[in-house]
Design a protein around this motif. Sequence first.
Motif, mmCIF file in Angstrom:
data_model
loop_
_atom_site.group_PDB
_atom_site.id
_atom_site.type_symbol
_atom_site.label_atom_id
_atom_site.label_comp_id
_atom_site.label_asym_id
_atom_site.label_seq_id
_atom_site.Cartn_x
_atom_site.Cartn_y
_atom_site.Cartn_z
ATOM 1 N N SER A 1 -14.191 -9.432 -25.192
ATOM 2 C CA SER A 1 -13.003 -8.404 -24.647
ATOM 3 C C SER A 1 -13.684 -7.005 -24.705
ATOM 4 O O SER A 1 -13.121 -6.065 -23.989
ATOM 5 N N HIS A 2 -14.437 -6.838 -25.396
ATOM 6 C CA HIS A 2 -14.788 -5.447 -25.823
ATOM 7 C C HIS A 2 -16.766 -5.478 -26.144
ATOM 8 O O HIS A 2 -16.920 -6.490 -26.708
ATOM 9 N N VAL A 3 -17.311 -4.880 -25.850
ATOM 10 C CA VAL A 3 -18.599 -4.558 -25.905
ATOM 11 C C VAL A 3 -19.229 -3.147 -26.244
ATOM 12 O O VAL A 3 -18.362 -2.249 -25.880
ATOM 13 N N SER A 4 -20.122 -2.959 -26.886
ATOM 14 C CA SER A 4 -20.810 -1.600 -27.432
ATOM 15 C C SER A 4 -22.151 -1.419 -26.816
ATOM 16 O O SER A 4 -22.874 -2.559 -26.703
ATOM 17 N N ASN A 5 -22.598 -0.350 -26.270
ATOM 18 C CA ASN A 5 -23.919 0.117 -25.603
ATOM 19 C C ASN A 5 -24.724 0.534 -26.746
ATOM 20 O O ASN A 5 -24.381 0.564 -28.179
ATOM 21 N N ASP A 6 -26.021 0.850 -26.452
ATOM 22 C CA ASP A 6 -26.826 1.480 -27.561
ATOM 23 C C ASP A 6 -26.536 2.732 -28.269
ATOM 24 O O ASP A 6 -26.899 2.992 -29.510
ATOM 25 N N ASN A 7 -25.556 3.419 -27.613
ATOM 26 C CA ASN A 7 -25.075 4.715 -28.482
ATOM 27 C C ASN A 7 -23.891 4.193 -29.320
ATOM 28 O O ASN A 7 -23.217 5.217 -29.908
ATOM 29 N N ASN A 8 -23.443 3.067 -29.404
ATOM 30 C CA ASN A 8 -22.262 2.362 -30.138
ATOM 31 C C ASN A 8 -21.097 2.965 -29.544
ATOM 32 O O ASN A 8 -20.067 3.060 -30.194
ATOM 33 N N THR A 9 -20.909 3.062 -28.213
ATOM 34 C CA THR A 9 -19.710 3.405 -27.676
ATOM 35 C C THR A 9 -19.037 2.158 -27.235
ATOM 36 O O THR A 9 -19.493 1.346 -26.595
#
Length: 322
Positions: free
Chosen positions: A105-113
């Motif tokens: 349901s949620h993921v994060s990118n390389d910037n930890n967003t």
Amino acid sequence: MFGDTSESINRTSSLRFSISPLHNQPIIKVGAHGNGGTTTVSRHVQNMRNKFLLFLLAFLSATFPLVAENPFFYDGLYYYIMPDSDHKVQVSGYVNISGALTIPSHVSNDNNTVFEVVEIGNHALEGCTGLTSVNIPSSVKSIGAYSFSGCSNLASINIPTSVTSIGQYAFQNCGSLTSVNIPNSVTYIIKGVFKGCTGLTGDLTIHNSITTIEEEAFAGCTGFTSLTIGEAVYGINASAFSGCTGIETVRWNAKSASNYNPDSSSPFYNNASIKTFILGEGVEHIPSRLFAYMSNLNSVTIPSTVTSIGDYAFTGCSGLTS
């Protein structure tokens, strides 16, 4: 950096920064490149250093902003950051997915967003032949066109009640799919969405929240043996159930449905297998060409509530006896 000798820092072709001593007080000169104009400000060393660094940081941030990679990759799937959204993404592609897949349901990118997954994008997992099952999170609101088309080994998929729309041909030719739940939140079955899903078997029930069934929605689903149409359906397209050659019994409860293609063909085009057709109490209208060319149809139940029959409704029903 702040020695006795002059230093120059060139960041762009239009601005030049230089630092040099003057009467034992450091100065900063800022000038437009090539025009010779400068402004001189005398400051104590510490204050000047702080102001200069803040200025330089702001300038570089404005000139070279940090841009998040889009789409970005996370645990086998690509995610596209949706424009003008508050940290929302759609699944946009895949790499080497096989077996059971649980979409987070949620993921994060390389910037930890952190982003919320709200859509399965068009063509997102199309042709993923290694996929066997999919669990979609309740954060997802829509499933895009062709999103799982050609996933030939997909046997099961969980569609949550949060989903309100499913795109055309979304599950086309998913031949291993043995069951599918269409949640009550979906009111529109779009073109070709389950076309060629030959593994679907038993009774197909169109629930009472569905209002429209487009052409080829279930075309070629040869495993169904019976069909129940809910009372809320008011529009059904030609060939919606064409080639569903296993269906022998239809229970039709749509009160006043219309054939959107009255000059084209029946919703049951090429369905010679249908033998029994039961119109439920409360049905008021029989759409045009509804029974057309059902050559093996031998029984039709018509309630007293029917007040109108569309053109060519019974054309080609050569086997009808009652």
